[in-house]
Write a protein that holds these residues in place. Sequence first.
Motif, PDB file in Angstrom:
ATOM      1  N   LEU A 164       0.848  -1.203   0.000  1.00 13.22           N
ATOM      2  CA  LEU A 164       0.000   0.000   0.000  1.00 13.22           C
ATOM      3  C   LEU A 164       0.880   1.249   0.000  1.00 13.22           C
ATOM      4  CD1 LEU A 164      -2.740   1.457   0.244  1.00 13.22           C
ATOM      5  CD2 LEU A 164      -2.650   1.076   2.716  1.00 13.22           C
ATOM      6  N   GLY A 165       1.919   1.228   0.803  1.00 14.74           N
ATOM      7  CA  GLY A 165       2.852   2.359   0.854  1.00 14.74           C
ATOM      8  C   GLY A 165       3.524   2.596  -0.490  1.00 14.74           C
ATOM      9  N   GLU A 166       3.912   1.513  -1.151  1.00 16.10           N
ATOM     10  CA  GLU A 166       4.565   1.642  -2.464  1.00 16.10           C
ATOM     11  C   GLU A 166       3.604   2.263  -3.482  1.00 16.10           C
ATOM     12  OE1 GLU A 166       5.954  -2.382  -2.967  1.00 16.10           O
ATOM     13  OE2 GLU A 166       7.577  -2.054  -1.500  1.00 16.10           O
ATOM     14  N   GLN A 167       2.347   1.846  -3.380  1.00 13.45           N
ATOM     15  CA  GLN A 167       1.309   2.386  -4.253  1.00 13.45           C
ATOM     16  C   GLN A 167       1.122   3.894  -4.019  1.00 13.45           C
ATOM     17  OE1 GLN A 167      -0.137  -0.073  -5.988  1.00 13.45           O
ATOM     18  NE2 GLN A 167      -2.103   0.663  -6.729  1.00 13.45           N
ATOM     19  N   ILE A 168       1.148   4.298  -2.755  1.00 10.46           N
ATOM     20  CA  ILE A 168       0.991   5.717  -2.403  1.00 10.46           C
ATOM     21  C   ILE A 168       2.169   6.531  -2.953  1.00 10.46           C
ATOM     22  CG2 ILE A 168       1.014   7.361  -0.468  1.00 10.46           C
ATOM     23  CD1 ILE A 168      -0.479   5.190   1.180  1.00 10.46           C
ATOM     24  N   ALA A 169       3.380   5.976  -2.779  1.00 12.51           N
ATOM     25  CA  ALA A 169       4.572   6.681  -3.256  1.00 12.51           C
ATOM     26  C   ALA A 169       4.501   6.877  -4.768  1.00 12.51           C
ATOM     27  CB  ALA A 169       5.823   5.897  -2.874  1.00 12.51           C
ATOM     28  N   GLU A 170       4.065   5.822  -5.457  1.00  8.87           N
ATOM     29  CA  GLU A 170       4.018   5.859  -6.915  1.00  8.87           C
ATOM     30  C   GLU A 170       2.933   6.816  -7.426  1.00  8.87           C
ATOM     31  OE1 GLU A 170       4.083   1.845  -8.705  1.00  8.87           O
ATOM     32  OE2 GLU A 170       2.656   2.704 -10.141  1.00  8.87           O
ATOM     33  N   GLN A 171       1.743   6.719  -6.816  1.00 12.48           N
ATOM     34  CA  GLN A 171       0.609   7.526  -7.291  1.00 12.48           C
ATOM     35  C   GLN A 171       0.731   9.001  -6.939  1.00 12.48           C
ATOM     36  OE1 GLN A 171      -2.886   6.646  -8.402  1.00 12.48           O
ATOM     37  NE2 GLN A 171      -1.831   4.901  -9.318  1.00 12.48           N
ATOM     38  N   PHE A 172       1.223   9.289  -5.732  1.00 11.69           N
ATOM     39  CA  PHE A 172       1.168  10.674  -5.250  1.00 11.69           C
ATOM     40  C   PHE A 172       2.538  11.295  -5.040  1.00 11.69           C
ATOM     41  CE2 PHE A 172      -2.576   8.427  -3.338  1.00 11.69           C
ATOM     42  CZ  PHE A 172      -3.495   8.889  -4.265  1.00 11.69           C
ATOM     43  N   GLY A 173       3.595  10.527  -5.287  1.00 11.71           N
ATOM     44  CA  GLY A 173       4.943  11.070  -5.124  1.00 11.71           C
ATOM     45  C   GLY A 173       5.307  11.403  -3.690  1.00 11.71           C
ATOM     46  N   LEU A 174       4.612  10.820  -2.735  1.00 11.36           N
ATOM     47  CA  LEU A 174       4.957  11.075  -1.331  1.00 11.36           C
ATOM     48  C   LEU A 174       6.128  10.191  -0.924  1.00 11.36           C
ATOM     49  CD1 LEU A 174       1.383  11.154   0.268  1.00 11.36           C
ATOM     50  CD2 LEU A 174       2.836  13.097  -0.319  1.00 11.36           C
ATOM     51  N   ARG A 175       6.856  10.641   0.094  1.00  8.06           N
ATOM     52  CA  ARG A 175       7.935   9.830   0.632  1.00  8.06           C
ATOM     53  C   ARG A 175       7.334   8.799   1.572  1.00  8.06           C
ATOM     54  NH1 ARG A 175      12.713  12.132   4.270  1.00  8.06           N
ATOM     55  NH2 ARG A 175      13.801  10.163   4.581  1.00  8.06           N
TER      56      ARG A 175
END
Length: 251
Positions: free
Chosen positions: A230-241
Amino acid sequence: MRRDDLLAELNRWLNVEQIQDYCPNGLQVEGRETVSHIVTGVTASQALIQQALDVGADTLLVHHGYFWKGEAQPITGMKKRRIETLLSANMNLIAYHLPLDTQADFGNNVELLKRLGAERLEPARTASPEGILMLGHYAKPLSGAELSERLESILQRDLVAAVVSDKPIQRIAVCTGGGQGFIEDALNAGADAFVTGEVSEQTVHVARECGIQFFAAGHHATERYGVKALGEQIAEQFGLRVTFIDVDNPA
Ligand SMILES: [Zn+2]
């Protein structure tokens, strides 16, 4: 990113409104309104909160949060210390329990099955909510010994318990965490093997007497991968660290 925009997306990805659970899913403790660095982990323990603070995160995203049905309600002792640490750091705590076990693309069950090399993943119709017990197939059947080895090498730990036979494993059922009660659903779904995190005394008898191979591979160890994905998905979709931190737990 605005925290509430992120929450709206996550609640949608995880189908939160459709799933009945034993705890609130989504934002559990409110911190700052803007999210830039998220730490993901299995359980919002004091140790994980501290490590999230040490790396400068503003948001903690976990599988096991707080406020479980049936737990004592007063905010005292361990619970007070955890919540106090979060509030004084103005850190958000976001938790997804069953929605993260059952999610069809990156939930705990699916992520573990993928790592185990199973194919044609599908939810078992015998268990609800949908996806709580997932099935996978092996075109080339595995032996119980091979599945044991594969689990131990992926999860980097010894199995908690296993009931293994010579019967080849073609259909595998997975329910991560404390899922041992689903062994009969796994049997009814025609699984040759059932993998979960924990074991109860009676689980072993069901496995031995009904002819299903059984593997308890650790509650924590089997539930690392959903929140990580889920974290990897968030990083990829929204560019968050996003930083995944594993605070090991032998259970
Ligand atoms: Zn769990």
